[in-house]
Design an enzyme around this catalytic site. Structure first.
Site, PDB file in Angstrom:
ATOM      1  NE  ARG A  29      -1.688   1.927   3.483  1.00  0.00           N
ATOM      2  CZ  ARG A  29      -1.577   1.927   4.816  1.00  0.00           C
ATOM      3  NH1 ARG A  29      -2.314   1.124   5.548  1.00  0.00           N
ATOM      4  NH2 ARG A  29      -0.750   2.755   5.434  1.00  0.00           N
ATOM      5  CG  HIS A  63      -6.401   2.412   6.259  1.00  0.00           C
ATOM      6  ND1 HIS A  63      -6.530   1.122   5.819  1.00  0.00           N
ATOM      7  CD2 HIS A  63      -7.606   2.742   6.800  1.00  0.00           C
ATOM      8  CE1 HIS A  63      -7.751   0.679   6.091  1.00  0.00           C
ATOM      9  NE2 HIS A  63      -8.424   1.655   6.674  1.00  0.00           N
ATOM     10  CE1 TYR A  94       0.906   2.716   8.914  1.00  0.00           C
ATOM     11  CE2 TYR A  94      -0.100   4.648   9.915  1.00  0.00           C
ATOM     12  CZ  TYR A  94      -0.100   3.669   8.938  1.00  0.00           C
ATOM     13  OH  TYR A  94      -1.082   3.638   7.987  1.00  0.00           O
TER      14      TYR A  94
HETATM   15  C1  LIG Z   1     -15.110  -5.987  11.475  1.00  0.00           C
HETATM   16  C2  LIG Z   1     -14.279  -4.748  11.397  1.00  0.00           C
HETATM   17  N1  LIG Z   1     -13.320  -4.527  12.309  1.00  0.00           N
HETATM   18  C3  LIG Z   1     -12.552  -3.416  12.249  1.00  0.00           C
HETATM   19  C4  LIG Z   1     -12.762  -2.485  11.258  1.00  0.00           C
HETATM   20  C5  LIG Z   1     -11.867  -1.241  11.176  1.00  0.00           C
HETATM   21  N2  LIG Z   1     -10.952  -1.369  10.045  1.00  0.00           N
HETATM   22  C6  LIG Z   1     -11.197  -0.745   8.887  1.00  0.00           C
HETATM   23  S1  LIG Z   1     -10.009  -1.051   7.751  1.00  0.00           S
HETATM   24  C7  LIG Z   1      -9.144  -2.036   8.814  1.00  0.00           C
HETATM   25  C8  LIG Z   1      -7.847  -2.683   8.390  1.00  0.00           C
HETATM   26  C9  LIG Z   1      -8.024  -3.657   7.278  1.00  0.00           C
HETATM   27  O1  LIG Z   1      -6.767  -4.078   6.827  1.00  0.00           O
HETATM   28  P1  LIG Z   1      -6.615  -5.113   5.643  1.00  0.00           P
HETATM   29  O2  LIG Z   1      -7.579  -6.225   5.819  1.00  0.00           O
HETATM   30  O3  LIG Z   1      -5.190  -5.465   5.541  1.00  0.00           O
HETATM   31  O4  LIG Z   1      -7.097  -4.301   4.363  1.00  0.00           O
HETATM   32  P2  LIG Z   1      -6.441  -2.989   3.705  1.00  0.00           P
HETATM   33  O5  LIG Z   1      -7.149  -1.824   4.329  1.00  0.00           O
HETATM   34  O6  LIG Z   1      -4.993  -2.991   3.988  1.00  0.00           O
HETATM   35  O7  LIG Z   1      -6.755  -3.066   2.255  1.00  0.00           O
HETATM   36  C10 LIG Z   1      -9.785  -2.107  10.035  1.00  0.00           C
HETATM   37  C11 LIG Z   1      -9.288  -2.867  11.202  1.00  0.00           C
HETATM   38  C12 LIG Z   1     -13.785  -2.743  10.317  1.00  0.00           C
HETATM   39  N3  LIG Z   1     -14.053  -1.906   9.332  1.00  0.00           N
HETATM   40  N4  LIG Z   1     -14.525  -3.880  10.409  1.00  0.00           N
END
Ligand SMILES: Cc1ncc(C[n+]2csc(CCOP(=O)(O)OP(=O)(O)O)c2C)c(N)n1
Ligand SMILES: [Mg+2]
Length: 367
Positions: free
Chosen positions: A262, A266, A275
């Site tokens: 990425r 985010h 970070y």
């Molecule tokens: C069930 C749930 N828990 C927590 C969140 C908060 N949250 C949003 S994005 C994220 C990280 C996701 O990371 P990843 O699966 O690696 O996907 P990326 O964003 O890197 O594409 C989190 C914890 C959420 N949206 N849904």
């Protein structure tokens, strides 16, 4: 085929066909899956990646200018999304997260539909059945269950449609993807689990939640897996075709871990400089998916001024349409936010709606 497909021994079993410097390397197991990719298709993959990056930068700019509430950039993940998205058949069905705007582009999404959710204009961006792609899922990992359920339906219907679920490295720590894998393996569902390991789940590095390569978990569920260089559009394409072929021929699910990065935050609300190590980012910059295909095209004499000029003009045109569509969205009627939350109204939703009416009346011209 073994339960853990990895014919390339490089980098811990990472499947690679295009090295970061653009060199095309042979791979006995995977080459045949992209043997039909001719010069025109290579150029078309390049154009797609340039265009989706451009959509991404335009949307990020719109957010910075106050036109969108939020935007989740895909920059750095273009090969993972285009390489897989371009291999799907129109009747296949995609269940993705918020970041798969490149996949949505491959499905033929209207540009404005990519943005309307992030402008707060709707609960959902598009009609799923227009492009056979469910609306973006923000509940991390839950789309893996939706994909598995849809795949089981296809199996029952006796059609050879495949469901593909896109999710991140962070999602693999959730229960849903693991439960989805149990079901998919038990019933040999025609589903692909496509994990884009972009190294981060917001500020959580992948190493903290995955002590072993993510792809190595799937065989424990009885699902064959591949770990591919997610910045290599050809490797991603080959792996996705293997998985599609397996699913269509009744041989069940496949798990693909596309190892990528990425490059941006985010979302536009995040500040990764707090970070992410600068050196880490620079290391991945050198593995950029677009510049590596560019180098390959160059080595084949395909990167002419005429071609790049045309690609850039297309990207400019798409970006202009994205902006125009965004700014042209009519503000929704405020109370419409309560529509379609449930098929039947609930008493507490009605109460919230009444309170909101009273709140709006405190403004001049309120309803
Ligand atoms: C069930 C749930 N828990 C927590 C969140 C908060 N949250 C949003 S994005 C994220 C990280 C996701 O990371 P990843 O699966 O690696 O996907 P990326 O964003 O890197 O594409 C989190 C914890 C959420 N949206 N849904
Ligand atoms: Mg991630």
């Amino acid at each position: 085929m073994s339960t853990h497909d990895s014919s390339s021994a490089d980098d811990g079993g990472l499947v690679q066909l295009l090295l970061p410097d653009g060199e095309r390397i042979a791979d006995a197991g995977y080459d045949k899956w992209v043997a039909d990719v001719d010069d025109d298709q290579l150029k078309s993959l390049y154009e797609d990646m340039v265009v989706v990056r451009r959509i991404d930068t335009e949307a990020t700019a719109l957010q910075r200018q106050g036109e969108l509430g939020l935007w989740p950039p895909l920059i750095g993940q273009e090969a993972a999304q285009i390489g897989s998205g371009r291999t799907l058949r129109q009747d296949d069905f995609v269940f993705a997260s918020y970041r798969e705007n490149g996949v949505a582009y491959c499905r033929g999404v209207e540009y404005t539909d990519l943005l309307r959710v992030w402008r707060g204009h709707t609960h959902s961006g598009w009609n799923p059945y227009d492009i056979n792609m469910a609306p973006s899922q923000v509940i991390i990992g839950s789309q893996t269950l939706h994909a598995t359920g849809y795949a089981l339906g296809c199996q029952q219907d006796g059609v050879d449609t495949v469901a593909i679920s896109y999710f991140g490295d962070g999602a693999t720590s959730q229960g849903d993807p693991n439960e989805a894998m149990v079901f998919a393996a038990s019933f040999q569902a025609p589903v692909i689990f496509f994990c884009q390991n972009n190294q981060w789940a917001i500020s959580e590095p992948v190493g903290l939640q995955a002590r072993a390569p993510i792809a190595s978990r799937a065989p424990g569920f009885g699902i064959p897996s591949m770990r591919v260089d997610g910045n290599d559009v050809l490797a991603v394409m080959a792996a996705t075709r293997i998985a599609l072929d397996r699913a269509r021929s009744g041989n069940g699910p496949t798990y693909i871990e596309a190892v990528t990065y990425r490059m941006g935050p985010h979302t536009t609300s995040d500040d990764p400089s707090r970070y992410v190590d600068v050196l880490e980012r620079e290391g991945w910059q050198a593995k950029d998916p677009i510049s590596r295909l560019e180098a390959y095209l160059q080595s084949r004499g395909l990167l002419t001024d005429e071609f790049t000029g045309r690609v850039n003009a297309t990207a400019d045109d798409v970006a202009a349409k994205v902006r125009e569509g965004c700014l042209g969205l009519e503000p929704p009627e405020p109370l419409s936010v309560f529509d379609h939350v449930y098929s039947e109204p609930t008493s507490w939703l009605e109460r919230q709606k009444d309170e909101y009416v009273q709140y709006l009346q405190t403004f001049e011209g309120g309803q």
